[in-house]
Design an enzyme around this catalytic site. Structure first.
Site, mmCIF file in Angstrom:
data_model
loop_
_atom_site.group_PDB
_atom_site.id
_atom_site.type_symbol
_atom_site.label_atom_id
_atom_site.label_comp_id
_atom_site.label_asym_id
_atom_site.label_seq_id
_atom_site.Cartn_x
_atom_site.Cartn_y
_atom_site.Cartn_z
ATOM 1 N N SER A 36 0.834 -1.195 0.000
ATOM 2 C CA SER A 36 0.000 0.000 0.000
ATOM 3 C C SER A 36 0.871 1.247 0.000
ATOM 4 O O SER A 36 2.051 1.209 0.379
ATOM 5 C CB SER A 36 -0.911 0.018 1.235
ATOM 6 O OG SER A 36 -0.142 0.256 2.410
ATOM 7 N N ASP B 48 -0.288 -1.410 -4.689
ATOM 8 C CA ASP B 48 -1.738 -1.537 -4.574
ATOM 9 C C ASP B 48 -2.387 -0.154 -4.526
ATOM 10 O O ASP B 48 -1.770 0.813 -4.091
ATOM 11 C CB ASP B 48 -2.069 -2.333 -3.303
ATOM 12 C CG ASP B 48 -3.473 -2.891 -3.292
ATOM 13 O OD1 ASP B 48 -4.081 -3.008 -4.374
ATOM 14 O OD2 ASP B 48 -3.959 -3.228 -2.190
ATOM 15 N N HIS B 49 -3.631 -0.048 -4.963
ATOM 16 C CA HIS B 49 -4.476 1.147 -4.900
ATOM 17 C C HIS B 49 -3.708 2.468 -4.785
ATOM 18 O O HIS B 49 -3.473 2.978 -3.692
ATOM 19 C CB HIS B 49 -5.449 1.037 -3.729
ATOM 20 C CG HIS B 49 -6.515 0.017 -3.946
ATOM 21 N ND1 HIS B 49 -7.598 0.238 -4.769
ATOM 22 C CD2 HIS B 49 -6.654 -1.226 -3.460
ATOM 23 C CE1 HIS B 49 -8.363 -0.838 -4.774
ATOM 24 N NE2 HIS B 49 -7.807 -1.750 -3.990
ATOM 25 N N ASP C 56 -5.514 3.561 -9.409
ATOM 26 C CA ASP C 56 -6.911 3.491 -8.981
ATOM 27 C C ASP C 56 -7.560 4.852 -9.176
ATOM 28 O O ASP C 56 -7.435 5.747 -8.344
ATOM 29 C CB ASP C 56 -6.992 3.053 -7.516
ATOM 30 C CG ASP C 56 -8.433 2.922 -7.027
ATOM 31 O OD1 ASP C 56 -9.356 3.204 -7.813
ATOM 32 O OD2 ASP C 56 -8.619 2.528 -5.861
ATOM 33 N N GLU D 6 -8.808 0.090 -12.365
ATOM 34 C CA GLU D 6 -10.083 -0.237 -11.711
ATOM 35 C C GLU D 6 -11.189 0.717 -12.121
ATOM 36 O O GLU D 6 -10.957 1.915 -12.301
ATOM 37 C CB GLU D 6 -9.882 -0.170 -10.186
ATOM 38 C CG GLU D 6 -11.148 -0.406 -9.372
ATOM 39 C CD GLU D 6 -10.900 -0.319 -7.864
ATOM 40 O OE1 GLU D 6 -11.791 0.142 -7.144
ATOM 41 O OE2 GLU D 6 -9.779 -0.702 -7.429
ATOM 42 N N HIS E 121 -10.961 -8.087 -5.700
ATOM 43 C CA HIS E 121 -10.637 -7.319 -4.499
ATOM 44 C C HIS E 121 -11.575 -7.726 -3.369
ATOM 45 O O HIS E 121 -12.666 -8.214 -3.605
ATOM 46 C CB HIS E 121 -10.772 -5.822 -4.785
ATOM 47 C CG HIS E 121 -9.670 -5.278 -5.633
ATOM 48 N ND1 HIS E 121 -8.794 -4.309 -5.192
ATOM 49 C CD2 HIS E 121 -9.274 -5.584 -6.891
ATOM 50 C CE1 HIS E 121 -7.919 -4.044 -6.146
ATOM 51 N NE2 HIS E 121 -8.196 -4.796 -7.195
ATOM 52 N N THR F 131 -10.747 -11.099 1.756
ATOM 53 C CA THR F 131 -10.884 -11.470 3.168
ATOM 54 C C THR F 131 -12.351 -11.704 3.515
ATOM 55 O O THR F 131 -13.198 -10.832 3.311
ATOM 56 C CB THR F 131 -10.325 -10.364 4.079
ATOM 57 O OG1 THR F 131 -8.909 -10.265 3.870
ATOM 58 C CG2 THR F 131 -10.589 -10.674 5.555
#
Length: 293
Positions: free
Chosen positions: A50, A82-83, A104, A134, A209, A212
């Site tokens: 991140s 990521d993002h 993103d 995305e 995405h 979890t």
């Protein structure tokens, strides 16, 4: 073969219908649990980072850690940003040695997201780095980004087609299909029909995405429908904390730090092993690297 860009291995995974786990690392110990867990099961793996984590540790230390560990294993390892909505951060990751990055722009109006994604795509193509992009609004919390789950917006099919038209070598595409970052408050409503329609029309691997908290059945359906990259972040962060707490609970007077680090490593690695098995990528390292067939 160890350190790779993720596009080619995700294409192979999508064609064979297995998922490659993408874990968000926290520190050196976390990255080690991800890469060594993948090596134990001979699975391809993606180490994600991140923006917040990069700002804490620095670009070069993270790239050095992951590259160094990747050189010691015989499985494909990708280092992925990521993002991120900041082109400067993306550029600095590329310069530091990241093999893949994500832009993103999902919070932007469609036309602006498309235009900026195409600009970043030109940058990554010139650098030989894979790009993830995305559209739609994926609910939950990711880094400093928050989208209420009831405000999440599914990707529009026609916009998906238009979005990727000028980015044929996109490494992975992340359309919002009803999953959310973090732990789910209720049962996620995954738009399987939309996912299948997108993958039937777009020859680009899909990112799932919000992995979890999904069930095995949900993972299986999404992977079978074309999701080749499966993100796990929140669960890994919790194992990081729980591994430390478990040692403290068992040995409250312990003052030596290494057993705590070991406890964290073992908790995170177990999570990595479980997810790799769940996504069907155990034993797929050679296939993902193109060394089979």
């Amino acid at each position: 073969m160890a350190f790779v860009t993720m596009g080619p291995m995700l294409k192979r995974a999508q064609a064979a219908r297995y998922g490659i786990a993408a874990f968000n690392m926290i520190d050196y110990n976390s990255a080690r649990s991800i890469i060594e867990g993948a090596a134990d099961l001979q699975a391809p793996i993606i180490v994600q980072v991140s923006v917040k984590t990069i700002k804490h540790w620095g670009y070069k230390p993270i790239a050095t850690w992951v590259r160094m560990m990747a050189e010691d294993v015989d499985v494909p390892v990708a280092l992925h940003l990521d993002h991120c909505s900041d082109a400067d951060v993306i550029r600095r990751c590329i310069d530091a040695g990241w093999s893949s990055v994500m832009f993103d722009g999902s919070s932007l109006p469609f036309a602006e997201n498309k235009a900026r994604s195409e600009e970043i795509y030109a940058m990554t193509e010139a650098a030989g780095v894979g790009l993830e992009a995305e559209i739609g609004a994926i609910g939950g919390v990711e880094d400093d980004k928050f989208v209420a789950e009831d405000s999440a917006i599914l990707a529009d099919y026609d916009e998906c087609l238009a979005f990727v038209k000028n980015m044929p070598n996109l490494a992975v595409f992340a359309p919002a299909i009803g999953t959310a970052h973090g732990f789910y408050k209720g049962q996620p409503k995954i738009a399987y029909g939309l996912l299948e329609k997108i993958t039937a029309a777009i020859p680009i691997p899909i990112a799932l995405h919000g992995g979890t908290g999904l069930s095995q059945e949900q993972f299986d359906r999404c992977i079978a429908a074309g999701c080749a990259k499966v993100n796990i972040s929140t669960m890994h962060k919790h194992r990081f904390i729980e591994g430390f707490i478990a040692v403290r609970t068992e040995k409250p007077k312990l003052e030596e730090p290494l057993p705590f680090i070991t406890g964290q490593y073992e908790a995170m690695k177990k999570d990595v092993l479980d997810m790799i098995r769940a996504f069907g990528s155990a034993g797929k390292a050679a296939h993902a690297a193109g060394r089979e067939g």
